[in-house]
Design a protein around this motif. Structure first.
Motif, PDB file in Angstrom:
ATOM      1  N   GLY A  86       0.738  -1.401  -0.019  1.00 49.56           N
ATOM      2  CA  GLY A  86       0.400   0.362  -0.282  1.00 49.56           C
ATOM      3  C   GLY A  86       0.474   1.252   0.293  1.00 49.56           C
ATOM      4  N   ILE A  91      -4.994   9.933   4.209  1.00 53.56           N
ATOM      5  CA  ILE A  91      -6.350   9.696   3.851  1.00 53.56           C
ATOM      6  C   ILE A  91      -5.804  11.706   2.575  1.00 53.56           C
ATOM      7  N   MET A  94      -3.201  10.944  -0.176  1.00 52.53           N
ATOM      8  CA  MET A  94      -2.907   9.400  -1.251  1.00 52.53           C
ATOM      9  C   MET A  94      -3.991  10.040  -1.958  1.00 52.53           C
ATOM     10  N   GLU A  98      -3.235   5.321  -6.018  1.00 52.26           N
ATOM     11  CA  GLU A  98      -2.584   4.744  -4.918  1.00 52.26           C
ATOM     12  C   GLU A  98      -3.867   4.254  -4.261  1.00 52.26           C
ATOM     13  N   TRP A  99      -4.815   5.043  -4.001  1.00 49.10           N
ATOM     14  CA  TRP A  99      -6.122   3.452  -3.113  1.00 49.10           C
ATOM     15  C   TRP A  99      -6.574   2.870  -4.205  1.00 49.10           C
ATOM     16  N   SER A 100      -6.758   2.768  -5.451  1.00 49.84           N
ATOM     17  CA  SER A 100      -7.375   2.471  -6.781  1.00 49.84           C
ATOM     18  C   SER A 100      -6.607   1.074  -6.613  1.00 49.84           C
ATOM     19  N   THR A 102      -4.014  -0.180  -4.663  1.00 52.00           N
ATOM     20  CA  THR A 102      -3.812  -0.912  -3.649  1.00 52.00           C
ATOM     21  C   THR A 102      -5.682  -2.265  -3.671  1.00 52.00           C
ATOM     22  N   ILE A 103      -6.647  -1.585  -3.111  1.00 53.97           N
ATOM     23  CA  ILE A 103      -7.637  -2.409  -3.833  1.00 53.97           C
ATOM     24  C   ILE A 103      -7.987  -3.268  -5.108  1.00 53.97           C
ATOM     25  N   ASP A 146      -7.020   2.625   3.137  1.00 55.98           N
ATOM     26  CA  ASP A 146      -6.060   1.661   1.477  1.00 55.98           C
ATOM     27  C   ASP A 146      -6.058   0.558   2.017  1.00 55.98           C
ATOM     28  N   TYR A 147      -5.092   0.247   2.781  1.00 56.39           N
ATOM     29  CA  TYR A 147      -4.171  -1.540   3.117  1.00 56.39           C
ATOM     30  C   TYR A 147      -5.548  -2.101   4.143  1.00 56.39           C
ATOM     31  N   ALA A 150      -9.058  -2.695   2.989  1.00 60.16           N
ATOM     32  CA  ALA A 150      -9.059  -4.066   1.647  1.00 60.16           C
ATOM     33  C   ALA A 150      -8.973  -4.893   2.969  1.00 60.16           C
TER      34      ALA A 150
END
Length: 245
Positions: A86, A91, A94, A98-100, A102-103, A146-147, A150
């Motif tokens: 991640g 938040i 980020m 980056e969010w997308s 990791t998810i 993000d981590y 998930a």
């Protein structure tokens, strides 16, 4: 016995491949790093077959499942494990990308794996699945939205899958490792060091982290077919860290 292991090119995935191979299971070792998967294969007694796939791509997930069925047979065991560290940003800092990412790698891949493996197990009327969560499945952590998101979602996915397939002779469980001596923890350490943080020393006897082999033995136990009433569970492998406050 036939197994599929994702994230098999290093760390916990590699250790699970070797545990299963030692028990005589034929394993498809899946990783985006083909060289890592091939090294895992060479470390076995010839029962581990390397396969390259991007687990965040549903077409490639469907392909690795088909490759396992075609070359080894219907999988009895599935270690749904691949993941990344991640971004390690607050938040507000980020990026959507980056969010997308990791998810996609840490959560969507788990859904794709279940989607394409489960029909074969349902047809066979048997199967053991272990999804890899984390201590982050059980608690929050600053700069890890993000981590953590998930890994929390993997618990819900595990329990839902378990409820859907329990009448088909299939068990679905989740392991929640704490700090483990794998390449991903090295990347995590680098991210923390960037922000002047450190991984706390947690674990039995004051040890900083588990070995990949210790976590793999728990996953291998859950992948056995002689504990049929154990399903929908999340097993912490964290040296007691999740019980601290």
């Amino acid at each position: 016995m036939v197994a599929i292991v994702t994230g098999a090119g290093s760390g916990i995935g590699r250790a699970v491949c070797l545990e299963l191979a030692q028990a005589g299971t034929q394993v498809l070792a899946v990783d985006i790093d083909l060289a890592g998967a091939e090294e895992t294969s060479r470390m076995s007694d010839g029962t581990v077959v390397a396969h390259r796939a991007d687990v965040s791509n549903p077409a490639e997930v469907e392909q690795y499942v088909a490759a396992a069925v075609d070359t080894l047979g219907i999988p009895d065991q599935f270690f749904n494990n691949a993941g990344i560290a991640g971004a390690n940003r607050a938040i507000v800092d980020m990026t959507p990308g980056e969010w997308s990412t990791t998810i996609s790698v840490n959560l969507n891949s788990m859904f794709y794996g279940l989607k394409y493996v489960l029909p074969h197990m349902i047809t066979a009327g048997r199967g053991q699945i272990v999804n890899t969560g984390s201590i982050a499945s059980l608690q929050g952590a600053a700069k890890r939205a993000d981590y953590v998101a998930a890994k929390h979602a993997i618990l819900g996915l595990t329990r839902t899958a378990a409820a859907e397939v329990r009448d088909h002779g299939i068990a679905v469980n989740c392991i929640c490792p704490g700090s483990t001596d794998t390449p991903i923890i090295g990347k995590f350490r680098a991210l923390l060091a960037r922000d002047g943080q450190a991984i706390p020393a947690l674990g039995v006897g004051g040890r900083g982290m588990a070995s990949a082999q210790e976590v793999a033995r728990t996953a291998a136990f859950l992948l056995r077919d002689d504990v049929p009433f154990l399903t929908g569970s999340a097993i912490s492998v964290d040296g007691g860290a999740s019980g601290r406050y």
